[in-house]
Write an enzyme that holds these catalytic residues in place. Structure first.
Site, PDB file in Angstrom:
ATOM      1  CB  ILE A 264       9.709   5.761   2.049  1.00 35.52           C
ATOM      2  CG1 ILE A 264       8.988   4.891   3.505  1.00 35.52           C
ATOM      3  CG2 ILE A 264      10.188   6.343   2.275  1.00 35.52           C
ATOM      4  CD1 ILE A 264      10.038   3.409   3.893  1.00 35.52           C
TER       5      ILE A 264
ATOM      6  CG  HIS B 139     -15.392  27.431  18.286  1.00 30.92           C
ATOM      7  ND1 HIS B 139     -15.629  27.602  17.564  1.00 30.92           N
ATOM      8  CD2 HIS B 139     -15.576  28.777  19.532  1.00 30.92           C
ATOM      9  CE1 HIS B 139     -15.547  28.398  16.804  1.00 30.92           C
ATOM     10  NE2 HIS B 139     -15.579  29.757  17.597  1.00 30.92           N
TER      11      HIS B 139
HETATM   12  N1  LIG Z   1       3.739   7.089   8.191  1.00 32.19           N
HETATM   13  C1  LIG Z   1       3.729   5.811   8.117  1.00 32.19           C
HETATM   14  O1  LIG Z   1       2.867   5.412   8.466  1.00 32.19           O
HETATM   15  C2  LIG Z   1       5.237   5.278   7.200  1.00 32.19           C
HETATM   16  C3  LIG Z   1       6.490   6.041   6.482  1.00 32.19           C
HETATM   17  C4  LIG Z   1       7.573   5.138   6.252  1.00 32.19           C
HETATM   18  C5  LIG Z   1       7.135   4.096   6.020  1.00 32.19           C
HETATM   19  N2  LIG Z   1       6.015   3.197   6.027  1.00 32.19           N
HETATM   20  C6  LIG Z   1       5.712   1.903   5.811  1.00 32.19           C
HETATM   21  O2  LIG Z   1       7.416   1.078   4.581  1.00 32.19           O
HETATM   22  C7  LIG Z   1       6.669   0.591   3.957  1.00 32.19           C
HETATM   23  C8  LIG Z   1       7.194   1.249   1.817  1.00 32.19           C
HETATM   24  O3  LIG Z   1       6.809   2.298   2.434  1.00 32.19           O
HETATM   25  P1  LIG Z   1       7.623   2.829   1.018  1.00 32.19           P
HETATM   26  O4  LIG Z   1       7.152   4.524   0.978  1.00 32.19           O
HETATM   27  O5  LIG Z   1       8.692   2.168   0.336  1.00 32.19           O
HETATM   28  O6  LIG Z   1       6.776   2.128  -0.196  1.00 32.19           O
HETATM   29  P2  LIG Z   1       4.890   2.297  -0.737  1.00 32.19           P
HETATM   30  O7  LIG Z   1       4.743   0.676  -0.657  1.00 32.19           O
HETATM   31  O8  LIG Z   1       3.897   3.049   0.377  1.00 32.19           O
HETATM   32  O9  LIG Z   1       5.965   2.847  -1.777  1.00 32.19           O
HETATM   33  C9  LIG Z   1       6.572   2.241  -3.304  1.00 32.19           C
HETATM   34  C10 LIG Z   1       5.624   3.038  -4.448  1.00 32.19           C
HETATM   35  O10 LIG Z   1       7.350   2.596  -5.323  1.00 32.19           O
HETATM   36  C11 LIG Z   1       6.207   2.525  -6.460  1.00 32.19           C
HETATM   37  N3  LIG Z   1       7.643   2.170  -6.988  1.00 32.19           N
HETATM   38  C12 LIG Z   1       7.476   0.342  -7.741  1.00 32.19           C
HETATM   39  N4  LIG Z   1       8.453   0.226  -8.748  1.00 32.19           N
HETATM   40  C13 LIG Z   1       8.781   1.135  -9.102  1.00 32.19           C
HETATM   41  C14 LIG Z   1       9.553   2.076  -9.959  1.00 32.19           C
HETATM   42  N5  LIG Z   1      10.804   0.943 -10.592  1.00 32.19           N
HETATM   43  N6  LIG Z   1       9.614   2.830 -10.653  1.00 32.19           N
HETATM   44  C15 LIG Z   1       8.422   4.017 -10.619  1.00 32.19           C
HETATM   45  N7  LIG Z   1       8.030   3.962  -8.908  1.00 32.19           N
HETATM   46  C16 LIG Z   1       8.271   1.836  -8.693  1.00 32.19           C
HETATM   47  C17 LIG Z   1       5.541   1.757  -6.400  1.00 32.19           C
HETATM   48  O11 LIG Z   1       4.207   1.739  -7.394  1.00 32.19           O
HETATM   49  C18 LIG Z   1       4.311   2.626  -4.976  1.00 32.19           C
HETATM   50  O12 LIG Z   1       3.663   3.409  -5.221  1.00 32.19           O
HETATM   51  C19 LIG Z   1       4.766   1.467   3.501  1.00 32.19           C
HETATM   52  O13 LIG Z   1       4.611  -0.647   3.633  1.00 32.19           O
HETATM   53  C20 LIG Z   1       4.900   1.934   4.537  1.00 32.19           C
HETATM   54  O14 LIG Z   1       3.165   1.860   4.770  1.00 32.19           O
HETATM   55  C21 LIG Z   1       4.949   4.163   6.583  1.00 32.19           C
END
Ligand SMILES: NC(=O)c1ccc[n+]([C@@H]2O[C@H](COP(=O)([O-])OP(=O)(O)OC[C@H]3O[C@@H](n4cnc5c(N)ncnc54)[C@H](O)[C@@H]3O)[C@@H](O)[C@H]2O)c1
Length: 478
Positions: free
Chosen positions: A192, A451
């Site tokens: 996200i 292609h």
């Molecule tokens: N394109 C897609 O398929 C899609 C798009 C949007 C969301 N999603 C799904 O939604 C879910 C949520 O997405 P997301 O991006 O919120 O989660 P994510 O788990 O992908 O990423 C969250 C990140 O935040 C970091 N983080 C946590 N606490 C922190 C802090 N205090 N300070 C700094 N960094 C910190 C973590 O280390 C992690 O890298 C995921 O499971 C994702 O697969 C998928």
């Protein structure tokens, strides 16, 4: 007597509505309970994905990409554009129309398939009874032979960054800014953070992404992750790794974020802050104490490989159970459960679920990464092909990235395919099909690709697995 259904689905997102439609198609008398309510008090189907997730974010990614192209990329084609401007309200209107069309479309699909839509909050009671509370507070109890729980997930909030209306927002808030913030902070360099950070960076925000971990996209193949990070940095996204947010303060419309990195305590000032640190399963108020359904240690509903809970006839699918939080995983689980309720022997192949990050270039993968295979001690061989050597990518002025095919050293069977590059989200389907059919790298190499297409990069990467690529120098065989 309580009204009785063959199946009651709780939740109308991509897990729940797909499950409900499939159940009805299979001849089961099916109802779907959804509580989401529009401003005018009407029921809204589609869940997070359609309303505040996959779909609206892709609409904004598309609009912002076009704006960026008009500002920076038309010139190379000889197209001169002057005074390019962006109306955020028009962009949001377009996004809202797409969402409305899709969500009302589900209502029509329900009617066509004879799924009964029940508006209210569902709760699982004992004995496969479902209690539904309407917005007005009226309570009705229904009975079901089978219940499918598909209540999804909600954004995680962290104590150092409580949501503050208009300033510190979650992903939902970040899809509705009414102007481009000058300085935008993002907590979390996950899916996200990268997608929404990209939208606002393309529109002109100075974006800083704070990520607590030291590896960038640790679940992604690290060669692909490194290439992606290089591209994002080039685009001006300031991604700071090993930066753990410890506090925030909102004063006179300005957000001050404090975080710790390897050098100690740091400060970041921004106009808006997006918190996207993951999502948690949504089970609040869902299960009565006598429902019999258990949660696992991380708060997910406990299910077996077939999404069956410990209560016979009660299933759970999608974000509320183990596995990746992806709409397509939820939908396929919904179909599997519907088929199983009808006595068919359906099963999910959890090894073949594609992942996509819709940045530019896009990142997409299926199967295992090199890091996973190393950890498992499995011998493998790798073929890569860079888009810079693809004629079609050159024509599209989009040559960043590569395709990587990993195959078993012993059997040549494809173990994983990883892409960063143009149209990766579309190309990955070919990789999924190949893996689902148990293809070897040689099978892919012997396949005729049209292609000139971007897909030829996948063909060449498969050829490169055994040192046979044509349009790039092969690594010398040992
Ligand atoms: N394109 C897609 O398929 C899609 C798009 C949007 C969301 N999603 C799904 O939604 C879910 C949520 O997405 P997301 O991006 O919120 O989660 P994510 O788990 O992908 O990423 C969250 C990140 O935040 C970091 N983080 C946590 N606490 C922190 C802090 N205090 N300070 C700094 N960094 C910190 C973590 O280390 C992690 O890298 C995921 O499971 C994702 O697969 C998928």
């Amino acid at each position: 007597m309580a009204e009785k259904y063959d199946v009651i689905v709780i939740g109308g997102g991509p897990g729940g509505y797909v499950a409900a439609i499939r159940c009805a198609q299979l001849g089961l008398n099916t109802a779907c309970v959804e509580k989401w309510t529009s401003d005018s008090g009407k029921q809204v189907l589609g869940g997070t994905c359609l309303n505040v997730g996959c779909i609206p974010s892709k609409a904004l990614l598309e609009s912002s990409h076009k704006y960026e192209e008009a500002c920076h990329d038309f010139d190379i084609h000889g197209i001169e554009v002057k005074d390019v401007s962006m109306s955020v309200s028009k962009m949001m209107e377009r996004k809202n129309t797409i969402v409305k069309n899709l969500t009302t479309g589900i209502g029509s699909l329900f009617k066509a398939n004879k799924v009964t839509s029940i508006h209210g909050t569902g709760k699982l009671l004992g004995g496969k009874q479902v209690e539904v509370t309407s917005a007005k507070g009226d309570v009705t109890v229904y009975e079901a032979e089978n219940v499918i729980i598909a209540t999804g997930s909600t954004p995680i909030e962290i104590p150092p960054a409580p949501l503050t209306e208009g300033h510190i927002v979650d992903s939902t808030g970040a899809l509705d800014f009414d102007e481009v913030p000058k300085r935008l902070g993002v907590i979390g360099a996950g899916v996200i953070g990268l997608e929404l950070g990209s939208v606002w960076a393309r529109l002109g925000s100075e974006v800083v992404v704070l990520e607590a971990q030291d590896a960038f996209l640790p679940a992604v193949d690290q060669q692909i992750a490194k290439e992606s990070l290089k591209q994002f940095k080039k685009q001006g996204l300031d991604i700071r790794l090993k930066a753990r947010v410890t506090g925030t303060e909102v004063k006179r419309g300005l957000v001050t974020v404090t975080y710790e990195d390897t050098k100690g305590e740091q400060e970041l000032k921004c106009d808006k802050l997006i918190v996207c640190v993951g999502r948690a399963p949504y089970t609040e108020g869902l299960l009565s104490p006598d429902s019999g359904v258990n949660l696992d240690e991380r708060g997910f509903i406990f299910v077996d490989d077939n999404c069956q809970t410990v209560v016979p006839g009660v299933y759970a699918i999608g974000d509320v159970v183990r596995g990746p939080m992806l709409a397509h995983k939820a939908s396929e689980e919904g179909i599997m459960v519907a088929e199983r309720i009808q006595g068919h022997k359906a099963a999910m192949n959890y090894d073949c679920i594609p992942g996509v990050i819709y940045t530019h270039p896009e990142i997409a993968w299926v199967g295992k990464t090199e890091e996973q295979l190393k950890a498992e001690g499995e011998a493998y061989k790798v073929g890569t092909f860079p888009f810079v050597a693809s004629g079609r990518a050159m024509a599209a002025n989009s040559t960043a990235g590569l395709v990587k095919v990993i195959a078993s050293e012993k059997t040549d069977r494809v173990l994983g395919i990883h892409i960063v590059g143009p149209q990766a989200s579309e190309m990955i389907a070919q990789a999924v099909i190949a893996m689902e059919f148990g293809s070897s790298a040689e099978d892919l190499a012997l396949t005729v690709f049209a292609h000139p297409t971007l897909s030829e990069a996948l063909h060449e990467a498969a050829l490169a697995v055994d040192g046979n690529a044509i349009h790039v120098a092969n690594r010398r065989k040992k």
